[in-house]
Write a protein that holds these residues in place. Sequence first.
Motif, PDB file in Angstrom:
ATOM      1  N   THR A  23       0.846  -1.192   0.000  1.00 23.49           N
ATOM      2  CA  THR A  23       0.000   0.000   0.000  1.00 23.49           C
ATOM      3  C   THR A  23       0.880   1.239   0.000  1.00 23.49           C
ATOM      4  O   THR A  23       1.953   1.257   0.602  1.00 23.49           O
ATOM      5  CB  THR A  23      -0.937   0.046   1.220  1.00 23.49           C
ATOM      6  OG1 THR A  23      -0.159  -0.021   2.423  1.00 23.49           O
ATOM      7  CG2 THR A  23      -1.932  -1.096   1.184  1.00 23.49           C
ATOM      8  N   ILE A  24       0.402   2.271  -0.676  1.00 26.00           N
ATOM      9  CA  ILE A  24       1.122   3.543  -0.795  1.00 26.00           C
ATOM     10  C   ILE A  24       0.121   4.666  -0.628  1.00 26.00           C
ATOM     11  O   ILE A  24      -0.929   4.664  -1.278  1.00 26.00           O
ATOM     12  CB  ILE A  24       1.816   3.669  -2.161  1.00 26.00           C
ATOM     13  CG1 ILE A  24       2.748   2.478  -2.414  1.00 26.00           C
ATOM     14  CG2 ILE A  24       2.590   4.983  -2.267  1.00 26.00           C
ATOM     15  CD1 ILE A  24       3.109   2.284  -3.866  1.00 26.00           C
ATOM     16  N   ARG A  25       0.434   5.607   0.230  1.00 25.90           N
ATOM     17  CA  ARG A  25      -0.379   6.819   0.335  1.00 25.90           C
ATOM     18  C   ARG A  25       0.552   7.993   0.574  1.00 25.90           C
ATOM     19  O   ARG A  25       1.683   7.817   1.043  1.00 25.90           O
ATOM     20  CB  ARG A  25      -1.435   6.711   1.430  1.00 25.90           C
ATOM     21  CG  ARG A  25      -0.913   6.356   2.807  1.00 25.90           C
ATOM     22  CD  ARG A  25      -2.045   6.114   3.800  1.00 25.90           C
ATOM     23  NE  ARG A  25      -1.553   5.664   5.089  1.00 25.90           N
ATOM     24  CZ  ARG A  25      -1.150   6.449   6.074  1.00 25.90           C
ATOM     25  NH1 ARG A  25      -1.206   7.786   5.924  1.00 25.90           N
ATOM     26  NH2 ARG A  25      -0.712   5.957   7.218  1.00 25.90           N
ATOM     27  N   ILE A  26       0.079   9.196   0.266  1.00 25.17           N
ATOM     28  CA  ILE A  26       0.897  10.397   0.430  1.00 25.17           C
ATOM     29  C   ILE A  26       0.112  11.447   1.208  1.00 25.17           C
ATOM     30  O   ILE A  26      -1.108  11.560   1.055  1.00 25.17           O
ATOM     31  CB  ILE A  26       1.366  10.963  -0.932  1.00 25.17           C
ATOM     32  CG1 ILE A  26       0.182  11.253  -1.859  1.00 25.17           C
ATOM     33  CG2 ILE A  26       2.345  10.006  -1.597  1.00 25.17           C
ATOM     34  CD1 ILE A  26       0.559  11.928  -3.169  1.00 25.17           C
ATOM     35  N   ALA A  27       0.813  12.203   2.020  1.00 24.17           N
ATOM     36  CA  ALA A  27       0.160  13.189   2.875  1.00 24.17           C
ATOM     37  C   ALA A  27      -0.522  14.287   2.063  1.00 24.17           C
ATOM     38  O   ALA A  27      -1.538  14.846   2.487  1.00 24.17           O
ATOM     39  CB  ALA A  27       1.180  13.797   3.832  1.00 24.17           C
ATOM     40  N   GLU A  28       0.014  14.598   0.896  1.00 24.52           N
ATOM     41  CA  GLU A  28      -0.567  15.655   0.075  1.00 24.52           C
ATOM     42  C   GLU A  28      -1.979  15.311  -0.389  1.00 24.52           C
ATOM     43  O   GLU A  28      -2.805  16.201  -0.575  1.00 24.52           O
ATOM     44  CB  GLU A  28       0.323  15.927  -1.138  1.00 24.52           C
ATOM     45  CG  GLU A  28      -0.153  17.108  -1.984  1.00 24.52           C
ATOM     46  CD  GLU A  28       0.707  17.326  -3.209  1.00 24.52           C
ATOM     47  OE1 GLU A  28       0.661  18.432  -3.776  1.00 24.52           O
ATOM     48  OE2 GLU A  28       1.424  16.397  -3.625  1.00 24.52           O
ATOM     49  N   ARG A  29      -2.279  14.039  -0.565  1.00 28.96           N
ATOM     50  CA  ARG A  29      -3.602  13.571  -0.983  1.00 28.96           C
ATOM     51  C   ARG A  29      -4.087  12.557   0.058  1.00 28.96           C
ATOM     52  O   ARG A  29      -4.105  11.349  -0.185  1.00 28.96           O
ATOM     53  CB  ARG A  29      -3.541  12.931  -2.376  1.00 28.96           C
ATOM     54  CG  ARG A  29      -2.955  13.834  -3.445  1.00 28.96           C
ATOM     55  CD  ARG A  29      -3.886  14.971  -3.796  1.00 28.96           C
ATOM     56  NE  ARG A  29      -3.207  15.982  -4.622  1.00 28.96           N
ATOM     57  CZ  ARG A  29      -3.746  17.147  -4.951  1.00 28.96           C
ATOM     58  NH1 ARG A  29      -4.951  17.465  -4.512  1.00 28.96           N
ATOM     59  NH2 ARG A  29      -3.080  18.004  -5.703  1.00 28.96           N
TER      60      ARG A  29
ATOM     61  N   ARG B 110       8.566   9.693  -2.322  1.00 27.65           N
ATOM     62  CA  ARG B 110       8.328  11.041  -1.827  1.00 27.65           C
ATOM     63  C   ARG B 110       8.547  11.104  -0.318  1.00 27.65           C
ATOM     64  O   ARG B 110       8.358  10.110   0.403  1.00 27.65           O
ATOM     65  CB  ARG B 110       6.887  11.466  -2.155  1.00 27.65           C
ATOM     66  CG  ARG B 110       6.614  11.698  -3.619  1.00 27.65           C
ATOM     67  CD  ARG B 110       5.131  11.912  -3.872  1.00 27.65           C
ATOM     68  NE  ARG B 110       4.546  12.884  -2.954  1.00 27.65           N
ATOM     69  CZ  ARG B 110       3.742  13.888  -3.322  1.00 27.65           C
ATOM     70  NH1 ARG B 110       3.465  14.065  -4.606  1.00 27.65           N
ATOM     71  NH2 ARG B 110       3.235  14.706  -2.437  1.00 27.65           N
ATOM     72  N   ASP B 111       8.905  12.280   0.163  1.00 30.41           N
ATOM     73  CA  ASP B 111       9.119  12.455   1.595  1.00 30.41           C
ATOM     74  C   ASP B 111       7.840  12.233   2.401  1.00 30.41           C
ATOM     75  O   ASP B 111       7.912  11.846   3.583  1.00 30.41           O
ATOM     76  CB  ASP B 111       9.664  13.862   1.878  1.00 30.41           C
ATOM     77  CG  ASP B 111      11.086  14.054   1.378  1.00 30.41           C
ATOM     78  OD1 ASP B 111      11.783  13.031   1.171  1.00 30.41           O
ATOM     79  OD2 ASP B 111      11.489  15.216   1.187  1.00 30.41           O
ATOM     80  N   ASP B 112       6.685  12.503   1.779  1.00 31.17           N
ATOM     81  CA  ASP B 112       5.420  12.365   2.505  1.00 31.17           C
ATOM     82  C   ASP B 112       4.741  11.025   2.249  1.00 31.17           C
ATOM     83  O   ASP B 112       3.580  10.827   2.627  1.00 31.17           O
ATOM     84  CB  ASP B 112       4.469  13.510   2.157  1.00 31.17           C
ATOM     85  CG  ASP B 112       4.015  13.498   0.698  1.00 31.17           C
ATOM     86  OD1 ASP B 112       4.692  12.855  -0.128  1.00 31.17           O
ATOM     87  OD2 ASP B 112       2.987  14.146   0.385  1.00 31.17           O
ATOM     88  N   ALA B 113       5.441  10.072   1.615  1.00 31.60           N
ATOM     89  CA  ALA B 113       4.848   8.774   1.287  1.00 31.60           C
ATOM     90  C   ALA B 113       4.900   7.824   2.489  1.00 31.60           C
ATOM     91  O   ALA B 113       5.885   7.794   3.231  1.00 31.60           O
ATOM     92  CB  ALA B 113       5.548   8.152   0.092  1.00 31.60           C
ATOM     93  N   VAL B 114       3.830   7.057   2.662  1.00 34.30           N
ATOM     94  CA  VAL B 114       3.786   5.968   3.629  1.00 34.30           C
ATOM     95  C   VAL B 114       3.614   4.677   2.833  1.00 34.30           C
ATOM     96  O   VAL B 114       2.599   4.476   2.169  1.00 34.30           O
ATOM     97  CB  VAL B 114       2.626   6.137   4.627  1.00 34.30           C
ATOM     98  CG1 VAL B 114       2.571   4.930   5.583  1.00 34.30           C
ATOM     99  CG2 VAL B 114       2.782   7.435   5.412  1.00 34.30           C
TER     100      VAL B 114
END
Length: 401
Positions: free
Chosen positions: A9-15, A389-393
């Motif tokens: 799974t991948i998510r980003i803080a920007e979205r 990305r720095d904001d990626a989890v």
Amino acid sequence: MSKVRCVRTIRIAERPNLIWVEVETDEGLTGLGETFRGAQAVEAVIHEQVAPWLIGRDSRRIEPVSRHLMNPYVGFQSSGAEIRAASAIDLALWDLAGKRHGIPVHEALGGATRTEIRTYNTCAGYAYNSGAGRRSIGSGDAATGPYDDQIAFTRDPAGLAESLLAEGFTAMKIWPFDPYAEASGGQMIGLSDLNAGLEPFRKIRAAVGDRMDIMCELHSLWSASAALRICQGLEDLDIFWVEDPIGKMADFKALADLRRRIRVPICGSETLGGAVSFRQLLEADATDIVMLDLAWCGGLTEGRKIAALAEAHAKPLAPHDCTGPVTLMAGLHLALHAPTAIFQEVVRATLATWYRDLVTDLPTVVNGMVRAPDKPGLGTDLLPEVRHRDDAVVREAGDPL
């Protein structure tokens, strides 16, 4: 065999509402899925419940996987976190199926009914749906680019319609009634607010006449009585549909009663999950157009069943997109395949900007028509840099390639 070896799974803080799922197999293929809203809850479901069960199973057996994931002990017939997780996994498995055989998903579904489909522009802006809720427009807001269409329909709806026509769009969707729901919790709408909400539709009609089809989105904000007043106010403006007019779109009796009392078509509902809910919607004769979101309803496996139900009830189908680029691609494949599909929704603001920052390929829109993708699978992949990305989890289960 084509065993699942890794679920990522991948998510980003920007979205913060978006989450992607990658399913890797022992044949060296990766399938991409996506869902929207409550990304952290979906992430938990996937890693705590889905991945431990899915790893080691045959990724070709999409129907059995769907039947298992779409039947949690609680939460079936909904669009809850379990069903959103199942939807994302299902999209990834269909992407794998197309890639495995070297064919687009619309061909894997049984072939395209058409090579392109009409689209409409949902008049959202660049930041719409980015945070916890939908963006509301205030008096101090300024457009941040040429496609800040929510500001445009609030302040210059006629100019917006002309702009869309110039790009080949002949259909558009707006939601000018939303700001008036909060005062009463959607229980009623006064005459002055009703007329204010009607004004953008009047201005568009006066400016472009019958060259533009107009949809009205009500976002499930209204009671049945308030929705009745709004719909009756729209009747003389030749509205193509009124979407999700009441607060509980699963209240099919109330929705059917509303439909019998108005002369504008009802469209519903992206908020429903599973084929059974749509069967009940259609059996109640509660809608004129069937809208579904493949990242919420159970993915393409449930989506094609819903499309078959729509066809059996002689109802048009219109896949939803106001969430993410993978869902858009999946909806397009279904819209190309399903016999009664009439539209694929797009948002030109997102197509022109942040969707392009996330995936390798997007649909091609020419003269208001969306063309069929020709690459294998869904026809798009997550850009490699997204996961770095720095904001990626990023979370992985199993044995990644």
